[in-house]
Design an enzyme around this catalytic site. Structure first.
Site, PDB file in Angstrom:
ATOM      1  N   ASN A   1      21.139 -25.736  -7.833  1.00  0.00           N
ATOM      2  CA  ASN A   1      21.306 -24.513  -7.056  1.00  0.00           C
ATOM      3  C   ASN A   1      20.698 -24.727  -5.681  1.00  0.00           C
ATOM      4  O   ASN A   1      19.514 -25.045  -5.557  1.00  0.00           O
ATOM      5  CB  ASN A   1      20.648 -23.333  -7.756  1.00  0.00           C
TER       6      ASN A   1
ATOM      7  N   ARG B   1      19.307 -23.279  -3.200  1.00  0.00           N
ATOM      8  CA  ARG B   1      18.597 -22.112  -2.668  1.00  0.00           C
ATOM      9  C   ARG B   1      17.289 -21.937  -3.429  1.00  0.00           C
ATOM     10  O   ARG B   1      17.046 -22.614  -4.424  1.00  0.00           O
ATOM     11  CB  ARG B   1      19.445 -20.856  -2.878  1.00  0.00           C
TER      12      ARG B   1
END
Length: 298
Positions: A139, A141
């Site tokens: 991911n 982020r």
């Protein structure tokens, strides 16, 4: 790769567009239903198929990379307590990870980020089966559970993300990263008695006392509304202790002090899990909560 396999939407997340297939006769129907759900939810019907692990833990590694070729990891988070592939409790360090395994998983996560030329905050997610770990996804982020890492390292990851975006070098080298104690986060969500997400107004909202080792990230007040358009999470309650046992005790106290009226929440579920024998021993996998719920229907 044989069976069982997992069918996944490449643009997906949160368990949508995922199907477990244990035999060849199930595959076609799984592909069709996953493709339909993926197209409806994400605007893409592209799928992938990967080997399925039946009793794994979900362990992820926080990485940070700057624009100068430096990349480090900030340890792991265990996210094995989940329902419908949605995490509800995260903790660090993982009860299943020793220092050697942590070093190997961290090195793999860093190598992945560097090989992709990645810059910024990222989370590399693995399925852990004994001492073997398998890449699930990355991911790109910060995630909901990043405060667990902040509590354990004393670092402000949001500040780090902004500094890296300004092309500043990472403030620490790998050897300078330290971890202290144990941190646990629970996701407080608006749910009915069947654990189904729902919306509504909070007539009373009383957070716990923010004493040493307790943090509550939220944006709620008396009369606040949980809308139907987004995730049903009300806030994130995070605690830190010198030991896992102390962190569990602090979480129990914080949950008991939290008062939310006017809407049903999963606070009672978290209170029960904090004193559940197997969870307290750290011996859970990604299916444990679903099984637990089937035995403890409200």
């Amino acid at each position: 790769i044989g069976y069982p396999v997992m069918v996944k939407a490449t643009a997906g997340g949160g368990g949508r567009g995922m199907r477990l297939v244990t035999s060849p006769d199930q595959l076609l129907a799984a592909l069709q239903s996953a493709r339909s759900e993926a197209l409806s939810g994400f605007g893409s019907d592209e799928l992938l198929i990967e080997r399925a692990l039946l009793q794994p833990r979900h362990v992820e590694v926080q990485v940070f990379a700057d624009a100068h070729g430096h990349c480090i990891h900030l340890g792991e988070r265990d996210c094995s307590v989940q329902r419908r592939h949605q995490k509800i409790i995260e903790e660090s360090p993982s009860p299943a990870v020793n220092s050697d395994l942590r070093a190997r998983m961290g090195a793999s996560a860093v190598a992945l980020a560097q090989s992709a030329g990645y810059v910024g905050a990222g989370t590399v997610e693995f399925l852990l089966d004994g001492d073997d770990f398998f890449l699930m996804e990355m991911n790109t982020r910060l995630q909901v559970e990043h405060p667990v890492t902040e509590m354990l390292t004393g670092l402000d990851l949001v500040e780090w993300q902004l500094r890296v975006a300004r092309a500043e070098p990472l403030p620490l080298k790998q050897a300078e990263v330290t971890w202290q104690g144990h941190a646990i986060e629970v996701r407080l969500c608006a749910e009915d008695d069947n654990y189904t997400p729902h919306a509504g107004r909070l007539n009373v909202f009383r957070p716990p006392a923010l004493v040493d080792g307790v943090r509550f990230d939220h944006a709620m007040v008396d009369g606040g509304v949980v809308p139907p358009f987004y995730d049903s999470m009300i806030g994130k309650l995070i605690v830190h202790g010198d030991t896992r046992e102390q962190a569990l005790a602090r979480m129990q106290t914080a949950l008991n002090e939290t008062v939310i009226e006017g809407i049903s929440t999963n606070i009672p579920l978290h209170r029960e899990l904090m004193v559940d024998a197997k969870f307290m021993q750290g011996g859970t996998n990604i299916h444990y909560l679903e099984h637990w719920l089937s035995q403890h229907k409200r």
